[in-house]
Design an enzyme around this catalytic site. Structure first.
Site, PDB file in Angstrom:
ATOM      1  N   PRO A   1       0.972  -1.351  -0.027  1.00 38.26           N
ATOM      2  CA  PRO A   1      -0.394  -0.128   0.325  1.00 38.26           C
ATOM      3  C   PRO A   1       0.744   1.210  -0.169  1.00 38.26           C
ATOM      4  O   PRO A   1       1.874   1.841   0.741  1.00 38.26           O
ATOM      5  CB  PRO A   1      -0.345  -0.073   1.645  1.00 38.26           C
ATOM      6  CG  PRO A   1      -0.482  -1.860   1.859  1.00 38.26           C
ATOM      7  CD  PRO A   1       0.889  -1.691   1.081  1.00 38.26           C
ATOM      8  N   GLU A   2       0.739   1.632  -1.029  1.00 35.59           N
ATOM      9  CA  GLU A   2       1.279   3.391  -1.322  1.00 35.59           C
ATOM     10  C   GLU A   2      -0.046   4.318  -1.108  1.00 35.59           C
ATOM     11  O   GLU A   2      -1.087   3.239  -1.249  1.00 35.59           O
ATOM     12  CB  GLU A   2       2.301   3.617  -2.354  1.00 35.59           C
ATOM     13  CG  GLU A   2       3.322   2.124  -2.227  1.00 35.59           C
ATOM     14  CD  GLU A   2       4.274   2.634  -3.163  1.00 35.59           C
ATOM     15  OE1 GLU A   2       4.480   3.583  -3.477  1.00 35.59           O
ATOM     16  OE2 GLU A   2       5.173   1.328  -3.670  1.00 35.59           O
TER      17      GLU A   2
ATOM     18  N   HIS B   1      -4.710 -13.711  11.253  1.00 38.31           N
ATOM     19  CA  HIS B   1      -3.797 -12.508  11.185  1.00 38.31           C
ATOM     20  C   HIS B   1      -5.181 -10.983  11.246  1.00 38.31           C
ATOM     21  O   HIS B   1      -4.513  -9.868  11.224  1.00 38.31           O
ATOM     22  CB  HIS B   1      -2.803 -12.053  10.051  1.00 38.31           C
ATOM     23  CG  HIS B   1      -2.177 -13.174  10.003  1.00 38.31           C
ATOM     24  ND1 HIS B   1      -0.600 -13.544  10.749  1.00 38.31           N
ATOM     25  CD2 HIS B   1      -1.564 -13.715   8.857  1.00 38.31           C
ATOM     26  CE1 HIS B   1      -0.790 -14.716  10.436  1.00 38.31           C
ATOM     27  NE2 HIS B   1      -1.159 -15.407   9.648  1.00 38.31           N
TER      28      HIS B   1
ATOM     29  N   ARG C   1       2.442  -9.573   8.323  1.00 39.25           N
ATOM     30  CA  ARG C   1       3.919  -9.152   8.624  1.00 39.25           C
ATOM     31  C   ARG C   1       4.148  -8.385  10.089  1.00 39.25           C
ATOM     32  O   ARG C   1       4.855  -8.319  10.471  1.00 39.25           O
ATOM     33  CB  ARG C   1       4.205  -8.519   7.971  1.00 39.25           C
ATOM     34  CG  ARG C   1       4.932  -9.880   6.563  1.00 39.25           C
ATOM     35  CD  ARG C   1       6.169  -9.769   5.489  1.00 39.25           C
ATOM     36  NE  ARG C   1       4.750 -10.165   4.043  1.00 39.25           N
ATOM     37  CZ  ARG C   1       5.319  -9.370   2.992  1.00 39.25           C
ATOM     38  NH1 ARG C   1       6.433  -8.233   2.508  1.00 39.25           N
ATOM     39  NH2 ARG C   1       4.770  -9.638   1.734  1.00 39.25           N
TER      40      ARG C   1
ATOM     41  N   ARG D   1      20.899  17.386  -3.040  1.00 42.89           N
ATOM     42  CA  ARG D   1      21.248  16.587  -1.931  1.00 42.89           C
ATOM     43  C   ARG D   1      22.205  15.398  -3.176  1.00 42.89           C
ATOM     44  O   ARG D   1      21.823  15.648  -4.246  1.00 42.89           O
ATOM     45  CB  ARG D   1      19.797  16.089  -2.119  1.00 42.89           C
ATOM     46  CG  ARG D   1      19.273  16.506  -0.628  1.00 42.89           C
ATOM     47  CD  ARG D   1      19.194  17.264  -0.011  1.00 42.89           C
ATOM     48  NE  ARG D   1      19.840  15.284   0.906  1.00 42.89           N
ATOM     49  CZ  ARG D   1      18.613  14.949   1.957  1.00 42.89           C
ATOM     50  NH1 ARG D   1      17.718  15.698   2.351  1.00 42.89           N
ATOM     51  NH2 ARG D   1      18.605  13.641   2.262  1.00 42.89           N
TER      52      ARG D   1
END
Length: 281
Positions: A2-3, A92, A112, A160
DNA sequence: ACAAATACCTGTAAGC
DNA sequence: TGCTTACAGGTATTTG
């Protein structure tokens, strides 16, 4: 994984099913899921109506009538799943929010256990993406990727030397992108992921901002990306379909959709990036 | 100040 | 077949 587009898809689903509904009970069985505080704290939300939903980057915000906000992060393998009450819960399942009004229950499932939920104070008002409720717990985040502009990119990338992609997935610089969409945005913008971040010209910063918006909006329209592990599911357990539109991510050796050249894979520290050597400079 | 490495996890897949 | 190993990756933390 998921983003931003996946979290936004789930946010809209959650609002559609549970918006305005009253929370009746909360069951927490996974201590790690609520590791920031005592598990019982969530029970204090019982009786509250879901007043609005929001999102900042990959954080999903569920705001209640009294101003408190339940913050949810799915991390790697977390899912929010709708279900009728009483059914057998999947393995889970670490937390369950039980709603009235026939809305059923909202389950947090996460094999997880990287994902988490925590209660924060003070809500934003509007229901919508990228709301800015000013939560102290999220103050480290950069602007949401859907509203970032070229000037901001210029400011956070300036000076950067780290690879551009490393900065795009750094939530302090801009919030919402991970491995998949950083690669897709770099391709769309015609920029190599390993370009030193500070080397972008003004026109390139403009392209970067435009591509960030268009790629993420396209992915939301496609209801997110489900990869081969099919770990990402929407609220109703359905897969996304934006993975069918990936141009470079995970496509090492396959032809670039624009020029036909083989997509390359470059190692960048512990992570990797996919890119087209002719379309990206 | 910045950059890179590491810890946290477990299901899946590849290798033997 | 069954075992071992590598890999996936977002974020917080540690190390360089």
């Amino acid at each position: 994984m998921p983003e931003l587009p996946e979290v936004e898809t789930v946010r809209r689903d959650v609002w559609g099913r549970y918006g305005g509904q009253t929370l009746h009970d909360v069951t927490v069985t996974g201590r790690r899921t609520v590791r920031r505080h005592a598990p019982g704290l969530l029970s204090g939300l019982a009786g509250q109506r879901l007043a609005s939903t929001g999102r900042h980057g990959k954080y999903l915000l569920l705001a209640w009538e009294d101003g408190r906000v339940l913050v949810v992060h799915l991390r790697m393998s977390g899912q929010l799943l709708a279900a009728a009450p009483g059914g057998r819960r999947p393995a889970h399942t670490h937390a369950v929010l039980g709603f009235g009004g026939g809305a059923g229950e909202l389950r947090f499932v996460d094999p997880r256990t990287f994902g988490e939920m925590f209660l924060a104070g003070r809500a934003g008002r509007a229901d919508g993406p990228a709301s800015e409720p000013g939560l102290a717990e999220l103050s480290h985040l950069g602007p949401d990727a859907l509203v970032v502009d070229a000037a901001h990119f210029g400011a956070v990338l300036a000076g950067r030397r780290a690879p551009l992609k490393s900065l795009l997935v750094d939530q302090r610089a801009v919030a919402g992108m991970g491995n998949i969409y950083a690669d897709e945005v770099c391709f769309d913008a015609g920029l190599r992921p390993d370009r030193p971040a500070g080397s972008l010209a003004p026109a390139e910063l403009e392209r970067l901002a435009r591509s960030t918006h268009s790629v993420l909006e396209g992915a939301i329209a496609g209801r997110g990306s489900s990869l081969r592990d099919q770990q990402y599911r929407d609220l109703y357990g359905n897969l996304g379909r934006y993975q069918l539109e990936h141009k470079v991510y995970g496509r090492s050796g396959m032809p670039c959709p624009s020029c036909g050249q083989a997509v390359q894979r470059v190692e960048m520290g512990a992570r990797r990036a996919f890119w087209c050597p002719t379309c990206q400079r």
